[in-house]
Design an enzyme around this catalytic site. Structure first.
Site, mmCIF file in Angstrom:
data_model
loop_
_atom_site.group_PDB
_atom_site.id
_atom_site.type_symbol
_atom_site.label_atom_id
_atom_site.label_comp_id
_atom_site.label_asym_id
_atom_site.label_seq_id
_atom_site.Cartn_x
_atom_site.Cartn_y
_atom_site.Cartn_z
ATOM 1 C CB SER A 219 24.601 8.543 10.961
ATOM 2 O OG SER A 219 23.513 8.692 10.141
ATOM 3 C CE LYS A 220 27.486 4.340 3.899
ATOM 4 N NZ LYS A 220 28.272 3.364 3.823
ATOM 5 N NE ARG A 221 20.646 5.650 8.260
ATOM 6 C CZ ARG A 221 21.506 5.028 9.046
ATOM 7 N NH1 ARG A 221 22.289 3.986 8.344
ATOM 8 N NH2 ARG A 221 21.623 5.237 10.293
#
Ligand code: GLU
Length: 449
Positions: A219-221
């Site tokens: 994911s983006k994080r």
């Protein structure tokens, strides 16, 4: 066949490593076939559309060396080729979408409903012949059975992703749509739209996703998900390009380090692997180290100075010869430029902080007279070069009846502050007699009687 391919990111302010790989695969295919790589910014969502978000994409692609070929020259939307042209912005192409929607309406292939415009989706299953995934047969889902038609223009007049994506692929004469597998679920809609416009759809190649090393979705994080991280941490773009190319694509043979020119020559879509790829940061870092090892001294120097500056160490206070000599002792020793401040920051500050564990071990009362004796011997040296420095260590050790290592550890700690770093005799020579002796004296003053 000369392919016309495109990278079509939405400006979200973030370039995911998976997006960067999609861009790379498109670019590689264009260069491999001698075709065109088109950059199209899908910015019809005005709310998120900022110049800053666009710059994240442009600077990321430029950093990777992915040049685009075509698009309007600024202030001109007619589409010039090469040079400074492009990218295309969907926000500047609204008339195209309108014209295409009107054509569908006129032919009864779309209709108005409560202010929105809907496309009449065929009821039959659609076959997606995918170059990577194989043939996918897409039936209508239970919900779609009730009403398979979908909105192409919202009631506020905004054209929807499916429409603008297809209209542009059609008008830009895209031959191969190479994109993330997450879009496979949209492709039957896109194929239906192409056919409604009376055009055969392009070939599709849906690239499997990039997963974290543990197999979870990235994911983006997640660490390392953003291309910006690699730019900021001073990675070599060649290393990242090499790593990403081999992440999910595999030429014959088991080579891991391939220069981009060779990748271009070998690259082809059917060799893209069908399974999801796992992102192995350790492997990327190893590869980065290989590229650093081989880079020119000038480039190594320039990147290193930048890495020190990022850590707040100003190398400009020192002579160029000194900085270069210091960096020579680091070349081939680091995998990332971001390691440099910890590895060799001691060259550029006199404020040496001793690693407490090493200090407890090496700065002992037993070592104090040994260190003092070595200091004395070093002071007498005329040529302060690695070889005579090394001989001095050996002579003094012999005289004291200890192994050379007994002297090496406390001196390293005195000079660098930590137990690891460049080759000791070399780093002492680079520091020079004055600085090196001062550091040993400071350490001696630290050691309790
Ligand atoms: N704007 C879409 C995205 O960023 C483009 C998808 C495509 O490549 O067709 O996911």
């Amino acid at each position: 066949m000369k392919a016309r391919v495109r990278f079509a990111p939405s400006p979200t302010g973030f370039l995911h490593i998976g997006g960067a790989r999609t861009a790379l695969f498109n670019w590689l295919y264009a260069r491999h076939t001698g075709g065109m790589f088109i950059l199209r910014i899908e910015d019809t969502d005005a709310a998120r559309n900022t110049q800053e978000a666009v710059n994240v994409i442009l600077s990321g692609l430029r950093w990777m060396g992915l040049d685009w070929d075509e698009g309007p020259v600024s202030g001109d939307a007619t589409g010039a080729s090469k040079g400074d042209a492009g990218p295309y912005f969907q926000s500047q192409r609204k008339e195209n979408y309108q014209r295409r929607v009107e054509a569908l309406l006129a032919r009864g292939l779309a209709y108005e409903q409560e202010g929105a415009i809907k496309f009449k989706m065929p009821r039959e299953p659609i076959i997606i012949p995918d170059v990577i995934v194989g043939e996918v047969r897409r039936e209508l889902t239970d919900r779609e059975q009730q009403d398979p038609d979908f909105v192409i223009v919202r009631s506020d007049g905004q054209p929807v992703f499916h429409l603008v994506n297809v209209v542009d692929d059609l008008e830009m004469r895209i031959t191969h749509v190479v994109r993330g597998e997450d879009h496979l679920s949209n492709t039957s809609k896109h194929i239906a739209l192409f056919r409604a416009f009376g055009v055969e759809p392009p070939k599709y190649a849906h690239i499997p996703l990039i997963l974290n090393i543990d197999g979870t979705k990235m994911s983006k994080r997640d660490q390392g998900a953003s291309l910006t991280t690699y730019m900021e941490e001073g990675y070599c773009p060649e290393a990242l390009v090499n790593y990403l190319a081999l992440l999910g694509w595999s030429p014959k043979g088991n080579r891991e380090k391939l220069p981009v020119a060779e990748i271009i020559e070998l690259f082809d879509l059917p060799q893209i692997l069908r399974h999801n790829a796992r992102f192995d940061l350790a492997k990327l870092q190893w590869l980065n180290g290989e590229y650093i090892r081989e880079m020119s001294d000038d480039r190594f120097y320039e990147q290193s100075v930048r890495a020190f500056a990022r850590a707040g160490l100003d190398t400009s206070k020192y002579s160029v010869e000194y900085v270069k000599a210091a960096l020579d002792t680091c070349k081939g020793k680091i995998k990332l430029f971001s390691e440099l401040p910890a590895y060799a920051g001691f060259y550029f500050t006199d404020d040496i902080k001793y690693d407490p564990e090493a200090a407890a071990r090496d700065f002992t009362s037993e070592n104090k007279p040994r260190l003092a004796r070595l200091r004395e011997a070093l002071e007498k040296l005329e040529a302060f070069d690695p070889d005579p420095i090394g001989s001095t260590f050996k002579t003094v050790a012999q005289e004291l009846g200890v192994k050379t290592g007994v002297l090496v550890h406390p001196v390293r700690l005195a000079c660098c502050g930590n137990p690891a770093g460049p080759s000791l005799y070399h780093l002492i020579a680079v520091l020079g007699k004055k600085r090196a002796l001062e550091r040993i004296e400071k350490a001696l003053a630290q050691i309790a009687r």
